[in-house]
Design a protein around this motif. Structure first.
Motif, mmCIF file in Angstrom:
data_model
loop_
_atom_site.group_PDB
_atom_site.id
_atom_site.type_symbol
_atom_site.label_atom_id
_atom_site.label_comp_id
_atom_site.label_asym_id
_atom_site.label_seq_id
_atom_site.Cartn_x
_atom_site.Cartn_y
_atom_site.Cartn_z
ATOM 1 N N HIS A 27 -50.745 -17.573 3.043
ATOM 2 C CA HIS A 27 -52.021 -16.876 3.221
ATOM 3 C C HIS A 27 -52.409 -16.812 4.700
ATOM 4 O O HIS A 27 -52.923 -15.796 5.171
ATOM 5 C CB HIS A 27 -53.114 -17.589 2.414
ATOM 6 N N ARG A 28 -52.149 -17.880 5.428
ATOM 7 C CA ARG A 28 -52.464 -17.893 6.865
ATOM 8 C C ARG A 28 -51.604 -16.916 7.652
ATOM 9 O O ARG A 28 -52.016 -16.404 8.678
ATOM 10 C CB ARG A 28 -52.258 -19.300 7.439
ATOM 11 N N LEU A 29 -50.375 -16.660 7.206
ATOM 12 C CA LEU A 29 -49.469 -15.755 7.915
ATOM 13 C C LEU A 29 -49.712 -14.283 7.573
ATOM 14 O O LEU A 29 -49.194 -13.403 8.265
ATOM 15 C CB LEU A 29 -48.020 -16.112 7.600
ATOM 16 N N THR A 30 -50.498 -13.984 6.538
ATOM 17 C CA THR A 30 -50.710 -12.601 6.113
ATOM 18 C C THR A 30 -51.250 -11.705 7.226
ATOM 19 O O THR A 30 -50.714 -10.614 7.440
ATOM 20 C CB THR A 30 -51.635 -12.558 4.881
ATOM 21 N N PRO A 31 -52.287 -12.076 7.977
ATOM 22 C CA PRO A 31 -52.769 -11.194 9.044
ATOM 23 C C PRO A 31 -51.707 -10.938 10.117
ATOM 24 O O PRO A 31 -51.629 -9.839 10.669
ATOM 25 C CB PRO A 31 -53.966 -11.935 9.640
#
Length: 104
Positions: A27-31
């Motif tokens: 989730h943290r890597l999505t952006p």
């Protein structure tokens, strides 16, 4: 019997924790995965401050590399006494119209 039940509960808690941490990391890597950056032959130089250490900078370097937004090419350490240590992590490319070296 009670021992087997405790082992099963611990296994479920451990598996839930591993899946939860993995999901949070993704989730943290999505952006970063959605970000598009124009590639140029001009290197970006990051200069850490007085107290910058690998512990404080390697995290974002790893995340940006994993998202294919950067490549770690060269690390230069300068000691308090002025001694310079150079570590090369990737290929360096000499530009035909320039005397300097650029990271690829």
């Amino acid at each position: 019997m009670r021992r087997i039940k405790i082992i099963k509960i611990m296994a479920i808690i451990s598996a839930t924790l591993v899946v939860g941490i993995g999901s949070y990391w993704q989730h943290r890597l999505t952006p970063l995965r959605k970000t598009r950056v124009a590639q140029t032959s001009i290197p970006t130089i990051f200069v850490g401050g007085d107290y910058a250490r690998a512990f404080s900078t390697d995290g974002f370097v790893h995340r940006l590399t994993a998202a294919h937004l950067m490549t770690k090419g060269l690390v230069v350490h300068v000691s308090h006494a002025g001694h310079v240590t150079v570590q090369q992590f990737g290929p360096l490319k000499k530009q035909p119209n320039d005397s300097g070296y650029l990271c690829r």
